[in-house]
Motif scaffolding. Structure first.
Motif, PDB file in Angstrom:
ATOM      1  N   ARG A  27       0.834  -1.196   0.000  1.00 25.38           N
ATOM      2  CA  ARG A  27       0.000   0.000   0.000  1.00 25.38           C
ATOM      3  C   ARG A  27       0.873   1.252   0.000  1.00 25.38           C
ATOM      4  N   ALA A  28       0.539   2.203  -0.870  1.00 31.67           N
ATOM      5  CA  ALA A  28       1.304   3.454  -0.967  1.00 31.67           C
ATOM      6  C   ALA A  28       0.529   4.574  -0.296  1.00 31.67           C
ATOM      7  N   HIS A  29       1.237   5.373   0.498  1.00 31.67           N
ATOM      8  CA  HIS A  29       0.608   6.510   1.186  1.00 31.67           C
ATOM      9  C   HIS A  29       1.371   7.784   0.839  1.00 31.67           C
ATOM     10  N   PRO A  30       0.980   8.483  -0.215  1.00 27.30           N
ATOM     11  CA  PRO A  30       1.689   9.735  -0.521  1.00 27.30           C
ATOM     12  C   PRO A  30       1.456  10.770   0.574  1.00 27.30           C
ATOM     13  N   ILE A  31       2.531  11.370   1.072  1.00 29.00           N
ATOM     14  CA  ILE A  31       2.435  12.343   2.162  1.00 29.00           C
ATOM     15  C   ILE A  31       3.074  13.644   1.669  1.00 29.00           C
ATOM     16  N   PRO A  32       2.264  14.569   1.145  1.00 30.53           N
ATOM     17  CA  PRO A  32       2.853  15.798   0.616  1.00 30.53           C
ATOM     18  C   PRO A  32       3.393  16.667   1.740  1.00 30.53           C
ATOM     19  N   GLY A  33       4.559  17.216   1.568  1.00 27.78           N
ATOM     20  CA  GLY A  33       5.135  18.146   2.537  1.00 27.78           C
ATOM     21  C   GLY A  33       5.398  19.467   1.851  1.00 27.78           C
ATOM     22  N   SER A  34       5.879  20.456   2.613  1.00 28.50           N
ATOM     23  CA  SER A  34       6.087  21.761   1.983  1.00 28.50           C
ATOM     24  C   SER A  34       7.288  21.731   1.037  1.00 28.50           C
ATOM     25  N   ASN A  35       8.281  20.878   1.338  1.00 23.04           N
ATOM     26  CA  ASN A  35       9.458  20.812   0.460  1.00 23.04           C
ATOM     27  C   ASN A  35       9.390  19.677  -0.549  1.00 23.04           C
ATOM     28  N   ARG A  36       8.823  18.559  -0.104  1.00 21.53           N
ATOM     29  CA  ARG A  36       8.848  17.376  -0.958  1.00 21.53           C
ATOM     30  C   ARG A  36       7.723  16.442  -0.561  1.00 21.53           C
ATOM     31  N   THR A  37       7.449  15.487  -1.436  1.00 17.48           N
ATOM     32  CA  THR A  37       6.482  14.447  -1.089  1.00 17.48           C
ATOM     33  C   THR A  37       7.251  13.205  -0.680  1.00 17.48           C
ATOM     34  N   ALA A  38       6.776  12.554   0.381  1.00 19.69           N
ATOM     35  CA  ALA A  38       7.326  11.245   0.737  1.00 19.69           C
ATOM     36  C   ALA A  38       6.195  10.243   0.514  1.00 19.69           C
ATOM     37  N   ILE A  39       6.558   9.021   0.174  1.00 21.99           N
ATOM     38  CA  ILE A  39       5.524   7.994  -0.005  1.00 21.99           C
ATOM     39  C   ILE A  39       5.807   6.884   1.003  1.00 21.99           C
ATOM     40  N   GLY A  40       4.897   6.718   1.946  1.00 24.27           N
ATOM     41  CA  GLY A  40       5.039   5.647   2.927  1.00 24.27           C
ATOM     42  C   GLY A  40       4.592   4.335   2.305  1.00 24.27           C
ATOM     43  N   ILE A  41       5.258   3.260   2.660  1.00 24.67           N
ATOM     44  CA  ILE A  41       4.849   1.934   2.168  1.00 24.67           C
ATOM     45  C   ILE A  41       4.459   1.088   3.368  1.00 24.67           C
ATOM     46  N   THR A  42       3.245   0.548   3.334  1.00 21.90           N
ATOM     47  CA  THR A  42       2.831  -0.391   4.377  1.00 21.90           C
ATOM     48  C   THR A  42       2.359  -1.681   3.708  1.00 21.90           C
ATOM     49  N   GLY A  43       2.192  -2.690   4.516  1.00 22.52           N
ATOM     50  CA  GLY A  43       1.666  -3.957   4.000  1.00 22.52           C
ATOM     51  C   GLY A  43       2.744  -4.970   3.689  1.00 22.52           C
ATOM     52  N   ASN A  44       4.021  -4.598   3.900  1.00 25.53           N
ATOM     53  CA  ASN A  44       5.096  -5.553   3.614  1.00 25.53           C
ATOM     54  C   ASN A  44       5.392  -6.401   4.839  1.00 25.53           C
ATOM     55  N   SER A  45       5.585  -7.700   4.596  1.00 26.00           N
ATOM     56  CA  SER A  45       5.951  -8.539   5.737  1.00 26.00           C
ATOM     57  C   SER A  45       7.459  -8.742   5.764  1.00 26.00           C
ATOM     58  N   GLY A  46       8.122  -8.517   4.661  1.00 25.29           N
ATOM     59  CA  GLY A  46       9.577  -8.678   4.645  1.00 25.29           C
ATOM     60  C   GLY A  46      10.232  -7.482   3.982  1.00 25.29           C
ATOM     61  N   ALA A  47      11.463  -7.691   3.527  1.00 25.10           N
ATOM     62  CA  ALA A  47      12.203  -6.593   2.896  1.00 25.10           C
ATOM     63  C   ALA A  47      11.576  -6.253   1.542  1.00 25.10           C
ATOM     64  N   ILE A  48      11.697  -4.988   1.173  1.00 24.75           N
ATOM     65  CA  ILE A  48      11.185  -4.547  -0.126  1.00 24.75           C
ATOM     66  C   ILE A  48      12.390  -4.343  -1.039  1.00 24.75           C
ATOM     67  N   ASP A  49      12.233  -4.737  -2.312  1.00 20.34           N
ATOM     68  CA  ASP A  49      13.318  -4.529  -3.268  1.00 20.34           C
ATOM     69  C   ASP A  49      13.347  -3.045  -3.619  1.00 20.34           C
ATOM     70  N   ILE A  50      14.280  -2.320  -2.985  1.00 14.66           N
ATOM     71  CA  ILE A  50      14.274  -0.868  -3.168  1.00 14.66           C
ATOM     72  C   ILE A  50      14.932  -0.442  -4.477  1.00 14.66           C
ATOM     73  N   GLY A  51      15.727  -1.333  -5.041  1.00 19.46           N
ATOM     74  CA  GLY A  51      16.465  -0.967  -6.257  1.00 19.46           C
ATOM     75  C   GLY A  51      15.553  -0.439  -7.347  1.00 19.46           C
ATOM     76  N   SER A  52      14.490  -1.161  -7.625  1.00 18.07           N
ATOM     77  CA  SER A  52      13.627  -0.769  -8.739  1.00 18.07           C
ATOM     78  C   SER A  52      12.903   0.538  -8.433  1.00 18.07           C
ATOM     79  N   LEU A  53      12.605   0.782  -7.145  1.00 19.10           N
ATOM     80  CA  LEU A  53      11.920   2.039  -6.793  1.00 19.10           C
ATOM     81  C   LEU A  53      12.891   3.210  -6.881  1.00 19.10           C
ATOM     82  N   GLU A  54      14.106   2.988  -6.415  1.00 21.00           N
ATOM     83  CA  GLU A  54      15.087   4.092  -6.407  1.00 21.00           C
ATOM     84  C   GLU A  54      15.477   4.516  -7.816  1.00 21.00           C
ATOM     85  N   ALA A  55      15.293   3.614  -8.763  1.00 21.21           N
ATOM     86  CA  ALA A  55      15.662   3.934 -10.141  1.00 21.21           C
ATOM     87  C   ALA A  55      14.576   4.742 -10.859  1.00 21.21           C
ATOM     88  N   MET A  56      13.429   4.894 -10.218  1.00 26.88           N
ATOM     89  CA  MET A  56      12.317   5.557 -10.923  1.00 26.88           C
ATOM     90  C   MET A  56      12.506   7.077 -10.984  1.00 26.88           C
TER      91      MET A  56
END
Ligand code: PEP
Ligand code: MN
Length: 342
Positions: A27-56
């Motif tokens: 589940r993605a939770h976009p959290i807009p801030g005054s400087n930037r948006t962060a996207i929280g990720i919930t629903g994972n039971s283990g590690a998330i493959d961050i490589g593919s996300l960081e490349a976006m």
């Protein structure tokens, strides 16, 4: 896990990252801030493959969040959350520069009583009216609240006085009804860890006032809030209402030190309830002053025009004149801590 977007990331880039997260069954939770948006990720039971996300495109980095709570954390959102409550008289902000005051009887006892207290609450300049329709009482023989008829009385008070309505839901069934009538849905101390109710509150269309459980640690309190945010309702207002200790000169021990502790860890607004926090009318004003001085975003106070005859919590309910005095004192202290009271 938090995905931090670049300051100039486009809406399209944020959307693509969210879609990628959802496609991984998370589940993605976009959290807009005054400087930037962060996207929280919930629903994972283990590690998330961050490589593919960081490349976006538009992504700066992915930060693992080691704390048990994520979305309520300052890591997810640096600046304070301001919860907007709509009332017939306009929007009331909770968590901004202006202090938010909520006042009213413990319980709605009848139309006459509710209208009388509402008249005084309005006269004191308080924008939000509280009153219980469903009362979680220690004894099954104590007054349990009027239920839906009380919600109807509050709806009429809303129309007549222009006050926003705050009232408690004690289970999923009452939450369905409270959601229809109230401007803010209260989850009480006894239900702070009623996880099915928290999840239902997370799907509600109204802001949630979440009271601290009477023996809850700070982490447990914040994780209860996390339950609500994780279901998609980001409009959560915390409330310190006293915890159980060995002392018996008050009903509970109002833990004012939790206010700055919450403010370090979380972006959510926090109110103080000096009524349940002390259980004694003569302690409500001193602790209200202290709560504002320590940095609370506002107060929740019980008021009754005839507390000796109140059906619940009379001993801790202040009278209307004391509410006027409370407002004057709090207004004076607010300026010292760079807040205002409208
Ligand atoms: C109340 O607000 O009347 C109430 C029951 O509060 P708590 O859940 O903090 O005891
Ligand atoms: Mn009460």
């Amino acid at each position: 896990m938090l995905v931090v977007m670049q300051a100039h990331a486009t809406e399209e880039q944020v959307r693509s990252v969210c879609e990628r997260i959802e496609s991984l069954g998370l589940r993605a939770h976009p959290i807009p801030g005054s400087n930037r948006t962060a996207i929280g990720i919930t629903g994972n039971s283990g590690a998330i493959d961050i490589g593919s996300l960081e490349a976006m495109p538009g992504v700066i980095e992915c930060i693992p969040v080691s704390k048990p709570y994520k979305l309520v954390s300052r890591d997810a959102k640096e600046e304070n959350t301001v919860v907007k409550v709509s009332t017939p008289a306009g929007e009331v902000s909770i968590g901004g520069a202006s202090l938010a005051i909520i006042a009213g009887p413990c319980a709605i006892e009848n139309r006459e009583q509710a209208r009388t207290v509402a008249t005084h609450v309005k006269a004191a300049g308080v924008p939000l009216f509280r009153g219980g329709a469903y009362k979680p009482r220690t004894s099954p023989y104590s007054f349990q609240g009027l239920g839906e008829p009380a919600l109807k009385i509050m709806a009429d008070i809303r129309d007549e006085f222009g006050l926003g309505i705050v009232t408690e839901a004690i289970d999923n069934e009452s939450l369905d009804l409270v959601e229809e009538y109230a401007d803010v849905i209260q989850i009480g101390a006894r239900n702070m860890q009623n996880f099915s109710l928290l999840k239902r509150a997370g799907r509600a269309s109204k802001p949630i006032l979440l009271k601290r459980g009477m023996s809850a640690t700070l982490d447990e309190f914040l994780m209860a809030a996390e339950y609500i945010l994780s279901e998609g309702n980001y409009r959560v207002i915390l409330c310190e209402r006293g915890v159980r200790t060995f002392t018996d000169h008050t009903r509970n021990t109002l833990d004012l030190s939790v206010i700055p502790a919450v403010q370090i860890r979380s972006h959510l607004p926090i109110l103080v309830d000096p009524s349940h926090g002390t259980g004694r009318r003569n302690k409500v004003l001193p602790l209200s002053r202290a709560a504002v001085a320590v940095g609370a975003d506002g107060l929740l106070v019980e008021v009754h025009h005839d507390p000796d005859r109140a059906l619940s919590d009379g001993a801790q309910s202040i009278i209307p004149d004391e509410l006027q005095l409370l407002m004057a004192e709090v207004r004076a202290i607010a300026t010292v801590v760079h807040r205002t009271l409208n």
